[in-house]
Enzyme design. Structure first.
Site, PDB file in Angstrom:
ATOM      1  N   ARG A 100       0.672  -1.128   0.135  1.00 52.70           N
ATOM      2  CA  ARG A 100      -0.171  -0.016   0.398  1.00 52.70           C
ATOM      3  C   ARG A 100       0.442   1.102   0.114  1.00 52.70           C
ATOM      4  NH1 ARG A 100      -5.114  -0.772   0.094  1.00 52.70           N
ATOM      5  NH2 ARG A 100      -5.635   1.081   1.487  1.00 52.70           N
ATOM      6  N   CYS A 124      -2.961  -6.208   2.922  1.00 52.94           N
ATOM      7  CA  CYS A 124      -3.636  -7.091   3.110  1.00 52.94           C
ATOM      8  C   CYS A 124      -4.884  -7.249   2.869  1.00 52.94           C
ATOM      9  CB  CYS A 124      -3.715  -7.644   4.863  1.00 52.94           C
ATOM     10  SG  CYS A 124      -1.567  -8.062   5.200  1.00 52.94           S
TER      11      CYS A 124
HETATM   12  N1  EPU Z   1      -9.806   4.224   5.013  1.00 53.56           N
HETATM   13  C1  EPU Z   1     -11.665   4.848   3.959  1.00 53.56           C
HETATM   14  N2  EPU Z   1     -10.465   5.821   2.980  1.00 53.56           N
HETATM   15  C2  EPU Z   1      -9.564   6.154   2.445  1.00 53.56           C
HETATM   16  C3  EPU Z   1      -8.418   5.571   3.865  1.00 53.56           C
HETATM   17  C4  EPU Z   1      -8.389   4.537   4.967  1.00 53.56           C
HETATM   18  O1  EPU Z   1     -12.848   4.592   4.123  1.00 53.56           O
HETATM   19  O2  EPU Z   1      -9.004   6.708   1.890  1.00 53.56           O
HETATM   20  C5  EPU Z   1     -10.648   3.646   6.062  1.00 53.56           C
HETATM   21  C6  EPU Z   1     -10.027   2.313   5.684  1.00 53.56           C
HETATM   22  O3  EPU Z   1     -10.834   1.462   5.192  1.00 53.56           O
HETATM   23  C7  EPU Z   1     -10.459   1.980   7.387  1.00 53.56           C
HETATM   24  C8  EPU Z   1     -10.398   2.935   7.745  1.00 53.56           C
HETATM   25  O4  EPU Z   1      -9.946   4.313   7.157  1.00 53.56           O
HETATM   26  O5  EPU Z   1     -11.708   1.578   7.509  1.00 53.56           O
HETATM   27  C9  EPU Z   1      -9.119   3.332   8.344  1.00 53.56           C
HETATM   28  O6  EPU Z   1      -7.868   3.231   7.517  1.00 53.56           O
HETATM   29  P1  EPU Z   1      -6.017   3.742   7.535  1.00 53.56           P
HETATM   30  O7  EPU Z   1      -6.115   4.392   6.330  1.00 53.56           O
HETATM   31  O8  EPU Z   1      -5.724   4.282   8.664  1.00 53.56           O
HETATM   32  O9  EPU Z   1      -5.000   2.419   7.182  1.00 53.56           O
HETATM   33  P2  EPU Z   1      -4.072   2.310   6.578  1.00 53.56           P
HETATM   34  O10 EPU Z   1      -2.782   3.413   6.313  1.00 53.56           O
HETATM   35  O11 EPU Z   1      -4.024   1.624   5.129  1.00 53.56           O
HETATM   36  C10 EPU Z   1      -1.966   1.516   8.198  1.00 53.56           C
HETATM   37  C11 EPU Z   1      -1.488  -0.244   8.511  1.00 53.56           C
HETATM   38  C12 EPU Z   1      -2.327  -0.711   8.681  1.00 53.56           C
HETATM   39  C13 EPU Z   1      -2.719  -1.070   9.925  1.00 53.56           C
HETATM   40  C14 EPU Z   1      -4.054   0.642   9.829  1.00 53.56           C
HETATM   41  C15 EPU Z   1      -4.415   1.117  10.792  1.00 53.56           C
HETATM   42  C16 EPU Z   1       0.371   0.432   7.441  1.00 53.56           C
HETATM   43  C17 EPU Z   1       1.445   0.120   5.466  1.00 53.56           C
HETATM   44  N3  EPU Z   1      -0.439   0.004   7.000  1.00 53.56           N
HETATM   45  O12 EPU Z   1      -3.134   1.067   7.096  1.00 53.56           O
HETATM   46  O13 EPU Z   1      -1.118  -1.849   9.113  1.00 53.56           O
HETATM   47  O14 EPU Z   1      -4.078  -1.806  10.749  1.00 53.56           O
HETATM   48  O15 EPU Z   1      -3.221   1.828   9.510  1.00 53.56           O
HETATM   49  O16 EPU Z   1      -4.150   1.338  12.178  1.00 53.56           O
HETATM   50  O17 EPU Z   1       1.037   1.578   7.797  1.00 53.56           O
HETATM   51  C18 EPU Z   1      -0.866  -4.217   9.519  1.00 53.56           C
HETATM   52  O18 EPU Z   1       0.501  -3.628   9.768  1.00 53.56           O
HETATM   53  O19 EPU Z   1      -1.036  -5.803   9.173  1.00 53.56           O
HETATM   54  C19 EPU Z   1      -1.805  -3.593   8.466  1.00 53.56           C
HETATM   55  C20 EPU Z   1      -2.787  -4.158   8.655  1.00 53.56           C
END
Ligand code: EPU
Length: 452
Positions: A100, A124
């Site tokens: 991502r 994931c």
């Molecule tokens: N969301 C939206 N729209 C967007 C972005 C996010 O609706 O444009 C929603 C997502 O669908 C979700 C929520 O917001 O329901 C949270 O998503 P977030 O953007 O916080 O997650 P991320 O940045 O994609 C990172 C970590 C994840 C971790 C989450 C929450 C990385 C590469 N990944 O993901 O890590 O679970 O923050 O803390 O930093 C893991 O390590 O196993 C993992 C999945």
């Protein structure tokens, strides 16, 4: 079909005991590597783990003319962005589906080159994982975005401008998108409802070292005053609190005792409170945290995942395995990802009793309650787990299957273990060092392979 080399045999029933070390956080290191792209001088990042996301970002940076070399110390990377250049779209596209992190290249590339190409993202399968917030934010800064079959094409017709942004949800990635874009944008950016995970604070530290002006208030507001240029940084990455919690859960589920060198109390306080409520024991010193099962029954608990400072969603799956061993009914409400409980089906095949619900159980109503997602669970325990054939569904779910297989009686075949390397450095060697009875099955006609 899973490749035979991607299968692990786990003979369960042995407590995990000993010491492992966690290095820089998976959810910080690749982002700090992207930040180096914003500088006019080389940067040095310390504590870099050997995991797949690091390799993907390294490859993407190199395609854009950034030299990335190993430094003198183990886990040290030197990133030199002085010859940034446009990359071939086909070469970038070869990384489609791998991670991502590519979405976070947008701001830095728009500043350095005026355009960016972002391939299809990976990550994931734990929910829809849309990127609408990211693109809304980038448009506010003045970027134009065109979606084509192979990916997203972005342009900055002029210098990006600071703006006021309120995120609909405190998304980690979108907050990082704002930070990495606002630092070189013209004027002030005010971000409200920002995510404030420890890895985000660490990214702010990286950017401040480069010359950025960023303040973080206690009410989820981040203010960034854009500057004309940034230098390099020297930074030791925050240790991986998610990996640390996974090993802590493994100690509990296998009735073991693991010292996690590098684990830090400050970033794990909510996890530690929960661990204590379940009945796990821990002891903190300056170098790490020792986690162990103190004997006797574990306690059932009610657990709700949330954004920081709540209980991190990535801690949920490994801890659920330990909850199968607790006495009574535990309730788990997953409020960050709509589909992060599907992994429990395999735990049930192993003998667990976990029932999923569409309702918001145990806590406040969340975004998923009215939308028909199985995002709450009731775990009845204690249950004896039996070895089984398991196919790894996602990173944390995969590690949870390893924990379950180690806690179970008998042998499990765990398929798809290479996925775990996305976030767990050297996990096979660590498992073996903790006394796990594991083997990589032999290729037809050759003797069983030991785990390296
Ligand atoms: N969301 C939206 N729209 C967007 C972005 C996010 O609706 O444009 C929603 C997502 O669908 C979700 C929520 O917001 O329901 C949270 O998503 P977030 O953007 O916080 O997650 P991320 O940045 O994609 C990172 C970590 C994840 C971790 C989450 C929450 C990385 C590469 N990944 O993901 O890590 O679970 O923050 O803390 O930093 C893991 O390590 O196993 C993992 C999945």
């Amino acid at each position: 079909m899973t490749d035979i080399a991607d299968v692990l045999l786990v003979h369960g029933g042995t407590p995990l005991e000993g010491e492992i070390r966690v290095r820089g956080a998976k959810n910080l290191v690749p982002k700090a590597m992207v930040a180096a792209l914003l500088g006019s001088e080389p940067s040095r990042l310390l504590g870099v783990p050997e995991i797949r996301d690091v390799r993907v970002v390294r490859g993407l940076l190199q395609l854009h003319g950034v030299t990335v070399e190993s430094g003198e110390a183990p886990g040290e990377l030197v990133l030199d962005p002085r010859r940034v250049e446009s990359a071939n779209v086909a070469d970038i596209d070869a990384h489609a589906g791998s991670s991502r992190i590519p979405i976070l290249f947008c701001g830095p590339l728009l500043h350095r080159l005026g355009h960016a190409f972002i391939p299809g993202l990976g990550g994931c399968d734990i929910g829809g994982r849309p990127i609408d917030f990211h693109f809304d934010v980038l448009r506010k800064f003045g970027a134009t975005i065109e979606k084509r079959a192979d990916g997203q094409y972005l342009e900055a017709p002029q210098r990006l401008r600071g703006c006021r942004i309120r995120l609909p949800y405190p998304s980690v990635g979108s907050t990082e998108q704002v930070l990495l874009t606002a630092v070189l944008a013209e004027g002030v950016t005010e971000l409200t409802n920002a995510a404030v995970e420890p890895e985000i604070e660490d990214l702010i530290c990286v950017l401040q070292k480069m010359g950025a002006i960023i303040s973080l208030d206690t009410d989820r507001t981040i203010r960034i005053t854009g500057v004309d240029s940034l230098g390099g940084y020297v930074h030791r990455a925050i240790p991986d609190r998610l990996e640390a919690a996974s090993w802590a859960s493994a100690a509990l589920a296998t009735e073991g005792d693991i010292y996690v060198r590098g684990a830090q109390q400050r970033s794990m306080m909510t996890f530690l409170n929960t661990y204590r409520r379940v009945g796990g024991a821990f002891e903190i010193d300056d170098e790490g945290i020792r986690f162990w099962h103190p004997g006797g029954p574990l306690n059932a608990i009610a657990l709700e995942t949330d954004v920081h400072p709540g209980f991190q969603t990535d801690w949920q799956q490994p801890l659920v395995v330990a909850l199968t061993q607790a006495s009574g009914l535990s309730i788990v409400h997953e409020t960050v990802y709509e589909s992060r409980l599907g992994f429990t089906e395999a735990l049930n095949q192993m003998g667990g009793h976990i029932q999923l619900y569409r309702e918001c159980l145990g806590g406040s109503a969340c975004r998923f309650g009215q939308r028909n997602f199985l995002h709450s669970a009731v775990v009845s325990g204690p249950t004896k787990l039996q070895g089984a054939d398991l196919v790894i569904p996602d990173l944390r779910g995969g590690f949870s299957y390893l924990i379950a297989a180690l806690a179970a009686q008998g042998t499990s075949r765990v398929h798809g273990i290479s996925l775990i390397n996305r976030g767990y450095e050297n996990f096979l060697a660590k498992l073996q060092g903790l006394g796990a009875d594991i083997e990589l099955p032999s290729l037809p006609g050759s003797p069983p392979a030991a785990v390296a």
